[in-house]
Design a protein around this motif. Structure first.
Motif, PDB file in Angstrom:
ATOM      1  N   TYR A 123      26.050  -0.097 -43.606  1.00  0.00           N
ATOM      2  CA  TYR A 123      26.561   0.427 -45.639  1.00  0.00           C
ATOM      3  C   TYR A 123      25.536  -0.681 -46.102  1.00  0.00           C
ATOM      4  O   TYR A 123      25.494  -1.315 -47.331  1.00  0.00           O
ATOM      5  CB  TYR A 123      28.332   0.132 -45.744  1.00  0.00           C
ATOM      6  CG  TYR A 123      28.516   1.904 -45.730  1.00  0.00           C
ATOM      7  CD1 TYR A 123      27.307   3.004 -45.358  1.00  0.00           C
ATOM      8  CD2 TYR A 123      29.684   2.293 -45.126  1.00  0.00           C
ATOM      9  CE1 TYR A 123      27.856   3.938 -44.752  1.00  0.00           C
ATOM     10  CE2 TYR A 123      30.119   3.047 -45.345  1.00  0.00           C
ATOM     11  CZ  TYR A 123      29.117   4.588 -45.046  1.00  0.00           C
ATOM     12  OH  TYR A 123      29.292   5.875 -44.593  1.00  0.00           O
ATOM     13  N   CYS A 133      19.523   1.829 -39.639  1.00  0.00           N
ATOM     14  CA  CYS A 133      20.585   3.452 -40.289  1.00  0.00           C
ATOM     15  C   CYS A 133      20.053   4.156 -40.828  1.00  0.00           C
ATOM     16  O   CYS A 133      20.773   5.882 -40.359  1.00  0.00           O
ATOM     17  CB  CYS A 133      20.363   3.051 -41.660  1.00  0.00           C
ATOM     18  SG  CYS A 133      20.906   1.113 -43.077  1.00  0.00           S
ATOM     19  N   ARG A 134      19.237   4.949 -40.364  1.00  0.00           N
ATOM     20  CA  ARG A 134      18.304   5.785 -39.830  1.00  0.00           C
ATOM     21  C   ARG A 134      18.593   6.658 -38.494  1.00  0.00           C
ATOM     22  O   ARG A 134      18.288   7.598 -37.928  1.00  0.00           O
ATOM     23  CB  ARG A 134      17.037   6.289 -40.303  1.00  0.00           C
ATOM     24  CG  ARG A 134      16.128   5.855 -41.281  1.00  0.00           C
ATOM     25  CD  ARG A 134      14.383   5.685 -41.394  1.00  0.00           C
ATOM     26  NE  ARG A 134      13.907   5.828 -42.802  1.00  0.00           N
ATOM     27  CZ  ARG A 134      13.427   4.241 -42.869  1.00  0.00           C
ATOM     28  NH1 ARG A 134      13.228   3.378 -41.884  1.00  0.00           N
ATOM     29  NH2 ARG A 134      12.986   3.987 -43.979  1.00  0.00           N
ATOM     30  N   TYR A 137      21.795   8.208 -37.841  1.00  0.00           N
ATOM     31  CA  TYR A 137      22.413   8.815 -39.633  1.00  0.00           C
ATOM     32  C   TYR A 137      22.158   9.884 -38.535  1.00  0.00           C
ATOM     33  O   TYR A 137      21.772  10.999 -37.997  1.00  0.00           O
ATOM     34  CB  TYR A 137      21.352   8.484 -40.373  1.00  0.00           C
ATOM     35  CG  TYR A 137      21.608   9.993 -41.179  1.00  0.00           C
ATOM     36  CD1 TYR A 137      23.095  10.290 -42.042  1.00  0.00           C
ATOM     37  CD2 TYR A 137      20.086  10.660 -41.395  1.00  0.00           C
ATOM     38  CE1 TYR A 137      23.014  11.652 -42.214  1.00  0.00           C
ATOM     39  CE2 TYR A 137      20.469  12.371 -41.658  1.00  0.00           C
ATOM     40  CZ  TYR A 137      21.881  12.541 -42.903  1.00  0.00           C
ATOM     41  OH  TYR A 137      21.699  13.584 -43.192  1.00  0.00           O
ATOM     42  N   ARG A 138      20.516   9.634 -37.561  1.00  0.00           N
ATOM     43  CA  ARG A 138      19.738  10.919 -36.349  1.00  0.00           C
ATOM     44  C   ARG A 138      20.988  11.279 -35.791  1.00  0.00           C
ATOM     45  O   ARG A 138      20.675  12.116 -36.029  1.00  0.00           O
ATOM     46  CB  ARG A 138      18.212  10.180 -36.275  1.00  0.00           C
ATOM     47  CG  ARG A 138      18.051  10.866 -35.736  1.00  0.00           C
ATOM     48  CD  ARG A 138      15.697  11.088 -35.624  1.00  0.00           C
ATOM     49  NE  ARG A 138      15.884   9.399 -34.974  1.00  0.00           N
ATOM     50  CZ  ARG A 138      15.709   8.572 -35.354  1.00  0.00           C
ATOM     51  NH1 ARG A 138      15.651   8.331 -36.806  1.00  0.00           N
ATOM     52  NH2 ARG A 138      15.395   6.772 -34.958  1.00  0.00           N
ATOM     53  N   PRO A 141      25.795  12.176 -38.071  1.00  0.00           N
ATOM     54  CA  PRO A 141      25.716  12.113 -38.846  1.00  0.00           C
ATOM     55  C   PRO A 141      24.979  13.725 -39.058  1.00  0.00           C
ATOM     56  O   PRO A 141      25.979  14.897 -38.645  1.00  0.00           O
ATOM     57  CB  PRO A 141      26.134  11.612 -40.158  1.00  0.00           C
ATOM     58  CG  PRO A 141      26.019  10.534 -39.397  1.00  0.00           C
ATOM     59  CD  PRO A 141      25.768  10.003 -38.628  1.00  0.00           C
ATOM     60  N   GLU A 142      23.631  13.829 -38.949  1.00  0.00           N
ATOM     61  CA  GLU A 142      23.217  14.427 -38.413  1.00  0.00           C
ATOM     62  C   GLU A 142      22.720  15.570 -37.491  1.00  0.00           C
ATOM     63  O   GLU A 142      22.771  16.771 -37.493  1.00  0.00           O
ATOM     64  CB  GLU A 142      20.954  14.176 -38.809  1.00  0.00           C
ATOM     65  CG  GLU A 142      20.376  15.130 -39.545  1.00  0.00           C
ATOM     66  CD  GLU A 142      19.419  14.785 -39.637  1.00  0.00           C
ATOM     67  OE1 GLU A 142      18.467  15.339 -40.227  1.00  0.00           O
ATOM     68  OE2 GLU A 142      18.429  13.946 -38.748  1.00  0.00           O
TER      69      GLU A 142
END
Length: 216
Positions: A123, A133-134, A137-138, A141-142
């Protein structure tokens, strides 16, 4: 411009080392170093040394430092969904049991200091570390939302749940564990105790099933 040692990698042969104990050591060392240094400053040499393997072993199995970072995040996601078998291991005929299991593991993960520290660092450095970050997230969470959505779709097909939009439902379920307790953890305040977490888990599953369970 000269390349750093960490930038020099052979062609990737993706996948974890076949030796489970060696894989565990690499994942543990990776978690420690990425937690302390972040993706940009973490050293493959240091991770390899702590894990007791060669740098070539890490590159041959993960392709790059970024690949190792993604594998580390994916390893944590796998645990939430019941291991490498993922959503396929969850019984669509017993959604309450499945959701209690997923919720318990997800809640435990979000309370870990390693996870909270990763949230804080990403953050705070989102502009400077977009690739990290990508990747987070990948594979975090995703991927977790997708796995849970796949289970909800199976439960819908089995007739135990009525879920028109499995991905939205999965997102809503996981979001119930990211309230004030999670915020307190991010702010390094006192987090909820085991009793509070247990109450949150039971209430989240109850509310979710009230909206999606097929009446018997």
């Amino acid at each position: 411009m000269a390349q750093k040692d960490d930038d020099l990698a052979p062609l990737p042969r993706r996948g974890r080392p076949r030796d489970p104990e060696r894989s565990r050591r690499i994942m543990e060392a990776a978690r420690n170093h990425f937690y302390v240094h972040g993706l940009e400053r973490a050293s493959v040499d240091a991770i390899a040394a702590e894990a007791g393997v060669s740098k070539m072993t890490i590159y041959s199995n993960f392709g790059s430092k970024e690949g190792l970072f993604e594998a580390m995040v994916r390893d944590r996601t796998d645990r939430v969904m019941g291991g490498s078998a993922g959503a396929e291991a969850l019984d669509p005929m017993q959604p309450r049991k499945a959701l209690l299991s997923v919720g318990e593991q997800f809640l435990a993960l979000t309370r870990e200091e390693h996870t909270l520290g990763k949230f804080r660092s990403l953050y705070g450095a989102a502009n400077a570390q977009p690739e990290a970050c990508r990747a987070f997230y990948r594979q975090g969470p995703e991927r977790l939302t997708g796995e849970l959505a796949a289970y909800l779709r199976r439960a819908h097909d089995a007739g135990t749940l009525k879920v028109k939009n499995p991905r939205l439902a999965a997102d809503l379920f996981l979001a119930m564990f990211l309230g004030t307790g999670h915020i307190r953890g991010l702010l390094m305040l006192e987090v909820p105790d085991a009793r509070e977490d247990k109450a949150l888990l039971r209430e989240a599953v109850r509310v979710f099933l009230a909206g999606y369970e097929v009446a018997g």
